[in-house]
Design an enzyme around this catalytic site. Structure first.
Site, short mmCIF file in Angstrom:
data_model
loop_
_atom_site.label_atom_id
_atom_site.label_comp_id
_atom_site.label_asym_id
_atom_site.label_seq_id
_atom_site.Cartn_x
_atom_site.Cartn_y
_atom_site.Cartn_z
N GLY A 209 -4.94 -1.74 4.89
CA GLY A 209 -4.11 -2.86 4.42
C GLY A 209 -4.76 -4.21 4.65
NE ARG A 210 -6.70 -3.79 10.75
CZ ARG A 210 -6.04 -2.65 10.92
NH1 ARG A 210 -4.88 -2.46 10.33
NH2 ARG A 210 -6.54 -1.67 11.66
CD GLU B 274 8.98 -6.11 7.24
OE1 GLU B 274 8.75 -4.99 6.73
OE2 GLU B 274 8.72 -6.38 8.42
CE LYS C 133 -3.48 2.36 2.75
NZ LYS C 133 -4.45 2.31 3.83
CD GLU D 219 -2.07 -4.39 11.33
OE1 GLU D 219 -2.67 -4.22 10.26
OE2 GLU D 219 -0.84 -4.65 11.38
CE LYS E 46 5.65 -0.96 10.07
NZ LYS E 46 4.71 -0.26 9.20
CG HIS F 169 -4.50 -35.76 15.92
ND1 HIS F 169 -4.64 -37.01 16.48
CD2 HIS F 169 -5.51 -35.63 15.03
CE1 HIS F 169 -5.68 -37.62 15.93
NE2 HIS F 169 -6.23 -36.80 15.05
#
Ligand code: F6P
Length: 531
Positions: free
Chosen positions: A255-256, A202, A196, A341, A500, A372
């Site tokens: 963003g999400r 990253e 965005k 978030e 950050k 399990h």
């Protein structure tokens, strides 16, 4: 907006909880009310939702609905749909719902549909693999620029173009990109740089490394135009990177909440335009349900209210999501960002600390794998964790018998959580693997289950683009609802900033070895890690 704890409905709910909720027993509730399942089952687009194995009854719902009314959740919802700047700390509208509205039906309709049309046309050109030569697509993005598209591509695997392999690279850890690059030929690969902001450390690091790798394979600068594409709101930065095929979106898309926008390009490449449109239609159908269904019939509203009931009255700290469909393997990871978030906030809209708990921890794995691993804790641990089962009636494989086994396990787990097993019942059973020397009564304590552990079961007819769209939008709106009740801003994410900034400050210290001014622990760790 009125914060939940300042309402009279909140005080009434507290009284109801003390008198009734704290000691509520599901098993007794089913005996008391033979119509319980019908009364606590909701139907929404593509989704049947059985909430009857939850620690609620119609009286609880009555109090919760009063709370929603007094807090003005429906008015806040309407403000979101209208495009009012409800993300107050960033001064932005929140309009992911506009991304899936049909042309002419929502705000910014022309902009939205122009980008979609251009993106679909591009996707169809790439999907003509004989002509495009593309066999591998690598989406480079993180957070919302990774989790949503990845979740959807995994979920819709039966719809994915057979000649295309989709890869997702997110981590700044070079192992992530290196693992993918090892399998690629540059001339067959399309890289999507999805960000965005087009500033995320990253993504920028991975994009640079991918470009360097691409050129090192003997490809030319001029080939970058064909093999790199960007999806971003920062078209200028993408151009500076050297990418000229760009699909844009807008600051009113969080963003999400962005998988429905150009960030969904990997989905469009994987499944094609028509199925992507079905995904949007499913989400839009859920949007209409959320916007129009009366409070008592509105599924996202019930779920958001249930979340508040569990978090703030029962004090449950987490919620587990158990999709009984391997295609939904990445759904819990996607939900973690969506919910935590959005609602992992400690101050209200006015910046005042809230005196109650907000986002639960959201976690899970597909069934039956989770059974399990951690289901032991769900059944016999000291914490009560509400579980959300997602069952899909029709599989998309033809392997005989397996789906019935899967579904039987899904139902059995919610039954076991609710019914439990008393020590007396355990005493009556044989336990061939138990120690023969242990006292039977003592053993029965180990083998008993408290029961009365709540769960919700969603049923989808099949996992299709349309049902996935509806399911995802359902979760978006339930997160909106609990956030609105708590009076927090569900649409900012300041909590990611400090780490950050500190990472950027530490970075040069790895080269210089300078640890001056750092706390003792960080200084010692940096010395150990810096080569
Ligand atoms: O660090 C958090 C975050 O801002 C998320 O909200 C977002 O989805 C992610 O980073 C990626 O951001 P971008 O798409 O701008 O690279």
């Amino acid at each position: 907006m009125i914060r939940c704890d300042t309402t009279t409905a909140w005080a009434a709910l507290r009284g109801h909880f003390e008198a009734h909720g704290r000691v509520f027993d599901l098993r007794e509730a089913f005996i008391r009310d033979t119509e319980r399942t019908q009364g606590l089952t909701w139907s929404a687009p593509e989704i049947h939702a059985d909430l009857s194995k939850n620690l609620i009854d119609t009286a609880t719902l009555h109090f919760l609905h009063d709370l929603a009314r007094e807090c003005g959740v429906e008015q806040h919802r309407d403000a979101m749909f209208r495009g009012q700047p409800i993300n107050v700390t960033e001064g932005r509208a929140v309009l992911h719902t506009a991304l899936r509205a049909p042309r002419g039906a929502g705000p910014f309709s022309d902009e939205v549909h122009d980008v979609l049309d251009a993106m679909f046309a591009y996707a169809e050109r790439v999907r003509d693999t004989a002509a495009s030569g593309i066999r591998h697509v690598v989406n480079i993005g993180i957070g919302g620029s990774d989790l949503g598209p990845q979740m959807a591509v995994v979920a819709l695997e039966p719809f994915v173009h057979p000649a295309l392999t989709m890869h997702f690279v997110s981590n700044v850890d070079g192992h992530d990109l290196a693992r993918v690059l090892r399998r690629l030929k540059a001339e067959e690969t399309l890289f999507i740089v999805a960000s965005k902001t087009f500033t995320t450390q990253e993504t920028m690091a991975n994009a640079m490394a991918a470009r360097a790798w691409f050129l090192a394979q003997g490809m030319k600068e001029a080939d970058i135009a064909k093999h790199f594409v960007a999806t971003t709101t920062n078209i200028k930065a993408a151009a500076q990177f050297g990418i000229d095929t760009t699909f844009g979106f807008w600051d009113w898309v969080g963003g999400r909440y962005s998988l429905w926008s150009a960030i969904g390009l990997p989905i469009a490449l994987a499944i094609g335009a028509a199925p992507f449109r079905s995904l949007l239609e499913g989400a839009h159908a859920m949007d209409r349900h959320f916007a129009e269904a009366p409070l008592s019939c509105n599924l996202p509203l019930q779920l958001g209210l249930l979340d508040v009931w569990y978090r703030n009255f029962h004090g449950f700290t987490s919620r587990s999501v158990a999709p009984y469909h391997q295609g939904l393997a990445r759904f819990p990871a996607y939900l973690q960002q969506l919910e935590m978030e959005s609602n992992g906030k400690r101050v209200d809209m006015a910046g005042e600390p809230v005196p109650f708990a907000t986002s639960p921890v959201v976690w899970g794995e597909p069934g039956t794998n989770g059974q399990h691993a951690y289901f032991q804790m769900l059944h016999q641990g000291t914490d009560v964790v509400p579980v959300e089962f997602i069952a899909v009636r029709t599989p998309s494989h033809g392997l005989a018998d397996q789906h019935t086994k899967l579904l039987a396990n899904c139902l059995a787990q919610s039954q076991a959580l609710m019914l439990g097993k008393s020590a007396e019942e355990a005493m009556k059973e044989s336990a061939p693997t138990a120690s023969a020397t242990l006292d039977r009564a003592q053993l029965a304590q180990h083998r008993s289950f408290p029961g009365n552990r709540p769960s919700t079961t969603f049923v989808l007819e099949a996992l299709t683009p349309r049902s996935l769209g509806a399911l995802t939008a359902l979760y978006e709106h339930r997160v909106f609802t609990s956030g609105a009740l708590w009076g927090i801003n569900s649409f900012d994410q300041w909590g990611v900033e400090l780490g950050k900034a500190l990472a950027n400050q530490l970075l040069p210290r790895f080269a210089s070895g300078d640890v001056q001014g750092l706390d003792g622990s960080t200084a010692a760790l940096l010395k150990r890690l810096a080569s």
